[in-house]
Design a protein around this motif. Structure first.
Motif, PDB file in Angstrom:
ATOM      1  N   ASN A   1       0.845  -1.190   0.000  1.00 18.94           N
ATOM      2  CA  ASN A   1       0.000   0.000   0.000  1.00 18.94           C
ATOM      3  C   ASN A   1       0.885   1.245   0.000  1.00 18.94           C
ATOM      4  OD1 ASN A   1      -1.762   2.089   0.421  1.00 18.94           O
ATOM      5  ND2 ASN A   1      -2.669   1.246   2.279  1.00 18.94           N
ATOM      6  N   PRO A   2       1.060   1.870  -1.158  1.00 18.67           N
ATOM      7  CA  PRO A   2       1.914   3.061  -1.217  1.00 18.67           C
ATOM      8  C   PRO A   2       1.448   4.191  -0.300  1.00 18.67           C
ATOM      9  CG  PRO A   2       1.354   2.323  -3.433  1.00 18.67           C
ATOM     10  CD  PRO A   2       0.527   1.509  -2.471  1.00 18.67           C
ATOM     11  N   GLN A   3       0.185   4.195   0.073  1.00 16.57           N
ATOM     12  CA  GLN A   3      -0.340   5.254   0.942  1.00 16.57           C
ATOM     13  C   GLN A   3      -0.325   4.863   2.424  1.00 16.57           C
ATOM     14  OE1 GLN A   3      -0.794   8.203  -0.425  1.00 16.57           O
ATOM     15  NE2 GLN A   3      -0.260   7.206  -2.349  1.00 16.57           N
ATOM     16  N   TYR A   4       0.304   3.724   2.760  1.00 17.20           N
ATOM     17  CA  TYR A   4       0.346   3.274   4.148  1.00 17.20           C
ATOM     18  C   TYR A   4       1.034   4.318   5.023  1.00 17.20           C
ATOM     19  CZ  TYR A   4       0.982   0.414   8.276  1.00 17.20           C
ATOM     20  OH  TYR A   4       0.946  -0.053   9.563  1.00 17.20           O
ATOM     21  N   HIS A   5       0.458   4.549   6.201  1.00 21.74           N
ATOM     22  CA  HIS A   5       0.984   5.552   7.124  1.00 21.74           C
ATOM     23  C   HIS A   5       1.446   4.842   8.402  1.00 21.74           C
ATOM     24  CE1 HIS A   5       1.415   9.643   8.560  1.00 21.74           C
ATOM     25  NE2 HIS A   5       0.927   9.226   9.708  1.00 21.74           N
ATOM     26  N   PRO A   6       2.753   4.599   8.549  1.00 24.17           N
ATOM     27  CA  PRO A   6       3.242   3.898   9.745  1.00 24.17           C
ATOM     28  C   PRO A   6       3.270   4.820  10.959  1.00 24.17           C
ATOM     29  CG  PRO A   6       5.089   4.645   8.452  1.00 24.17           C
ATOM     30  CD  PRO A   6       3.842   5.006   7.673  1.00 24.17           C
ATOM     31  N   THR A   7       3.480   4.248  12.116  1.00 26.06           N
ATOM     32  CA  THR A   7       3.713   5.066  13.299  1.00 26.06           C
ATOM     33  C   THR A   7       5.111   5.662  13.180  1.00 26.06           C
ATOM     34  OG1 THR A   7       4.711   3.285  14.595  1.00 26.06           O
ATOM     35  CG2 THR A   7       2.296   3.546  14.754  1.00 26.06           C
ATOM     36  N   LYS A   8       5.359   6.681  13.958  1.00 22.72           N
ATOM     37  CA  LYS A   8       6.688   7.308  13.922  1.00 22.72           C
ATOM     38  C   LYS A   8       7.754   6.314  14.379  1.00 22.72           C
ATOM     39  CE  LYS A   8       9.178  11.415  15.473  1.00 22.72           C
ATOM     40  NZ  LYS A   8       9.056  12.678  16.229  1.00 22.72           N
ATOM     41  N   GLY A   9       7.429   5.516  15.389  1.00 25.45           N
ATOM     42  CA  GLY A   9       8.378   4.514  15.881  1.00 25.45           C
ATOM     43  C   GLY A   9       8.747   3.502  14.815  1.00 25.45           C
ATOM     44  N   THR A  10       7.755   3.044  14.062  1.00 23.13           N
ATOM     45  CA  THR A  10       8.011   2.077  12.999  1.00 23.13           C
ATOM     46  C   THR A  10       8.858   2.705  11.899  1.00 23.13           C
ATOM     47  OG1 THR A  10       5.949   0.894  13.459  1.00 23.13           O
ATOM     48  CG2 THR A  10       6.930   0.564  11.288  1.00 23.13           C
ATOM     49  N   ALA A  11       8.536   3.936  11.521  1.00 18.85           N
ATOM     50  CA  ALA A  11       9.313   4.617  10.488  1.00 18.85           C
ATOM     51  C   ALA A  11      10.765   4.796  10.941  1.00 18.85           C
ATOM     52  CB  ALA A  11       8.680   5.965  10.160  1.00 18.85           C
ATOM     53  N   LEU A  12      10.962   5.189  12.200  1.00 18.40           N
ATOM     54  CA  LEU A  12      12.313   5.350  12.734  1.00 18.40           C
ATOM     55  C   LEU A  12      13.047   4.012  12.797  1.00 18.40           C
ATOM     56  CD1 LEU A  12      12.102   7.916  15.664  1.00 18.40           C
ATOM     57  CD2 LEU A  12      13.681   7.947  13.741  1.00 18.40           C
ATOM     58  N   ALA A  13      12.333   2.978  13.201  1.00 23.72           N
ATOM     59  CA  ALA A  13      12.951   1.655  13.294  1.00 23.72           C
ATOM     60  C   ALA A  13      13.454   1.197  11.923  1.00 23.72           C
ATOM     61  CB  ALA A  13      11.957   0.651  13.876  1.00 23.72           C
ATOM     62  N   PHE A  14      12.678   1.448  10.868  1.00 19.30           N
ATOM     63  CA  PHE A  14      13.137   1.103   9.526  1.00 19.30           C
ATOM     64  C   PHE A  14      14.396   1.890   9.164  1.00 19.30           C
ATOM     65  CE2 PHE A  14       8.889  -0.749   8.427  1.00 19.30           C
ATOM     66  CZ  PHE A  14       9.365  -1.961   7.949  1.00 19.30           C
ATOM     67  N   ALA A  15      14.416   3.182   9.476  1.00 19.32           N
ATOM     68  CA  ALA A  15      15.594   4.005   9.175  1.00 19.32           C
ATOM     69  C   ALA A  15      16.826   3.462   9.894  1.00 19.32           C
ATOM     70  CB  ALA A  15      15.334   5.455   9.570  1.00 19.32           C
ATOM     71  N   ILE A  16      16.646   3.035  11.120  1.00 18.26           N
ATOM     72  CA  ILE A  16      17.756   2.482  11.900  1.00 18.26           C
ATOM     73  C   ILE A  16      18.184   1.136  11.332  1.00 18.26           C
ATOM     74  CG2 ILE A  16      18.379   1.569  14.173  1.00 18.26           C
ATOM     75  CD1 ILE A  16      16.477   3.900  15.245  1.00 18.26           C
ATOM     76  N   ALA A  17      17.229   0.287  10.994  1.00 20.39           N
ATOM     77  CA  ALA A  17      17.553  -1.028  10.419  1.00 20.39           C
ATOM     78  C   ALA A  17      18.309  -0.880   9.102  1.00 20.39           C
ATOM     79  CB  ALA A  17      16.275  -1.837  10.208  1.00 20.39           C
ATOM     80  N   LEU A  18      18.031   0.193   8.373  1.00 16.18           N
ATOM     81  CA  LEU A  18      18.701   0.436   7.091  1.00 16.18           C
ATOM     82  C   LEU A  18      19.986   1.252   7.256  1.00 16.18           C
ATOM     83  CD1 LEU A  18      15.502   1.182   5.008  1.00 16.18           C
ATOM     84  CD2 LEU A  18      17.021  -0.794   4.733  1.00 16.18           C
ATOM     85  N   HIS A  19      20.336   1.593   8.487  1.00 16.82           N
ATOM     86  CA  HIS A  19      21.546   2.352   8.809  1.00 16.82           C
ATOM     87  C   HIS A  19      21.597   3.678   8.051  1.00 16.82           C
ATOM     88  CE1 HIS A  19      23.967  -1.354  10.348  1.00 16.82           C
ATOM     89  NE2 HIS A  19      22.683  -1.422  10.662  1.00 16.82           N
TER      90      HIS A  19
ATOM     91  N   ASN B   1      21.687   7.696   7.525  1.00 18.73           N
ATOM     92  CA  ASN B   1      22.260   8.821   8.255  1.00 18.73           C
ATOM     93  C   ASN B   1      21.128   9.770   8.661  1.00 18.73           C
ATOM     94  OD1 ASN B   1      21.612  10.483   6.033  1.00 18.73           O
ATOM     95  ND2 ASN B   1      23.642  10.226   5.136  1.00 18.73           N
ATOM     96  N   MET B   2      21.480  10.855   9.344  1.00 20.05           N
ATOM     97  CA  MET B   2      20.464  11.769   9.865  1.00 20.05           C
ATOM     98  C   MET B   2      19.628  12.385   8.737  1.00 20.05           C
ATOM     99  SD  MET B   2      19.195  13.066  12.646  1.00 20.05           S
ATOM    100  CE  MET B   2      20.432  13.027  13.916  1.00 20.05           C
ATOM    101  N   GLU B   3      20.273  12.823   7.675  1.00 19.67           N
ATOM    102  CA  GLU B   3      19.546  13.463   6.568  1.00 19.67           C
ATOM    103  C   GLU B   3      18.571  12.489   5.898  1.00 19.67           C
ATOM    104  OE1 GLU B   3      20.539  15.434   2.225  1.00 19.67           O
ATOM    105  OE2 GLU B   3      22.120  15.366   3.732  1.00 19.67           O
ATOM    106  N   ASP B   4      19.022  11.273   5.637  1.00 23.99           N
ATOM    107  CA  ASP B   4      18.150  10.287   4.987  1.00 23.99           C
ATOM    108  C   ASP B   4      17.043   9.822   5.929  1.00 23.99           C
ATOM    109  OD1 ASP B   4      19.570  10.447   2.592  1.00 23.99           O
ATOM    110  OD2 ASP B   4      20.968   8.865   3.194  1.00 23.99           O
ATOM    111  N   THR B   5      17.343   9.766   7.222  1.00 25.13           N
ATOM    112  CA  THR B   5      16.317   9.420   8.213  1.00 25.13           C
ATOM    113  C   THR B   5      15.231  10.489   8.228  1.00 25.13           C
ATOM    114  OG1 THR B   5      17.863   8.173   9.590  1.00 25.13           O
ATOM    115  CG2 THR B   5      15.871   9.003  10.669  1.00 25.13           C
ATOM    116  N   GLN B   6      15.645  11.759   8.248  1.00 26.27           N
ATOM    117  CA  GLN B   6      14.673  12.852   8.234  1.00 26.27           C
ATOM    118  C   GLN B   6      13.820  12.791   6.961  1.00 26.27           C
ATOM    119  OE1 GLN B   6      13.758  14.572  10.711  1.00 26.27           O
ATOM    120  NE2 GLN B   6      15.361  15.764  11.668  1.00 26.27           N
ATOM    121  N   ASP B   7      14.440  12.470   5.834  1.00 32.40           N
ATOM    122  CA  ASP B   7      13.701  12.371   4.579  1.00 32.40           C
ATOM    123  C   ASP B   7      12.661  11.253   4.637  1.00 32.40           C
ATOM    124  OD1 ASP B   7      13.280  12.908   1.632  1.00 32.40           O
ATOM    125  OD2 ASP B   7      13.994  10.827   1.542  1.00 32.40           O
TER     126      ASP B   7
END
Length: 177
Positions: free
Chosen positions: A99-117, A119-125
């Motif tokens: 679902n391209p329009q899926y809206h995750p929780t902020k925690g889930t979105a952050l967890a994905f950014a961390i799992a993908l290692h 950086n700060m700029e790409d995490t913010q994006d």
């Protein structure tokens, strides 16, 4: 567990960056009203085509789901490995992927950014694509920012730090892992 040295460093980071008071003043102009196009139905369509809104729609970027899948593919990662790293179910990940329009929780979105290692700029994006941002007015955000700046991408350590500061963990983390 957090070492005493890192705990002190995290305490100092929070003292330097955490701003619970947020912005001192807000700048809203409630007197201005947006222009209302005349002649509704057809007029609205004509106004929309000529408006900046139409131009913005034409330039829509990738959604959170699309960007997440792009990052997984770009890094040559196995999607199963990524979603298992952050401890979400196969079904939950399928919802995000399909679902391209899926809206995750902020925690889930952050967890994905961390799992993908990321950086700060790409995490913010990535967070922005889900409708979120890291801010210095949230203690949990400041803790996560500290880990990102140090290049520490261990979800369990981040969740343990969040828990020790009475913040909600990013994932369904249990302190007894």
């Amino acid at each position: 567990m957090l070492s005493q040295e890192f705990r002190e460093e995290l305490d100092n980071y929070i003292l330097l960056h955490y701003r619970p008071e947020g912005a001192k003043e807000r700048h809203f102009n409630y007197d201005e009203k947006p222009p209302v196009p005349a002649g509704m139905a057809l007029g609205v369509v004509a106004w929309l085509i000529d408006s900046d809104l139409y131009k913005r729609f034409a330039k829509l970027g990738a959604t959170f789901s699309e960007k997440l899948m792009w990052w997984i593919k770009k890094q040559g990662r196995n999607p199963v490995e990524v979603y298992r790293t952050i401890d979400i179910s196969k079904e939950h990940f399928a919802k995000i992927r399909n679902n391209p329009q899926y809206h995750p929780t902020k925690g889930t979105a952050l967890a994905f950014a961390i799992a993908l290692h990321l950086n700060m700029e790409d995490t913010q994006d990535l967070l922005k694509r889900a409708g979120y941002a890291l801010t210095d007015s949230s203690k949990s955000d400041v803790i996560v920012m500290c880990f990102l700046e140090k290049g520490i991408y261990k979800i369990d350590e981040i969740n343990a730090a969040l828990y020790s500061y009475d913040c909600k963990p990013l994932t369904n983390w249990r302190g007894n892992k």
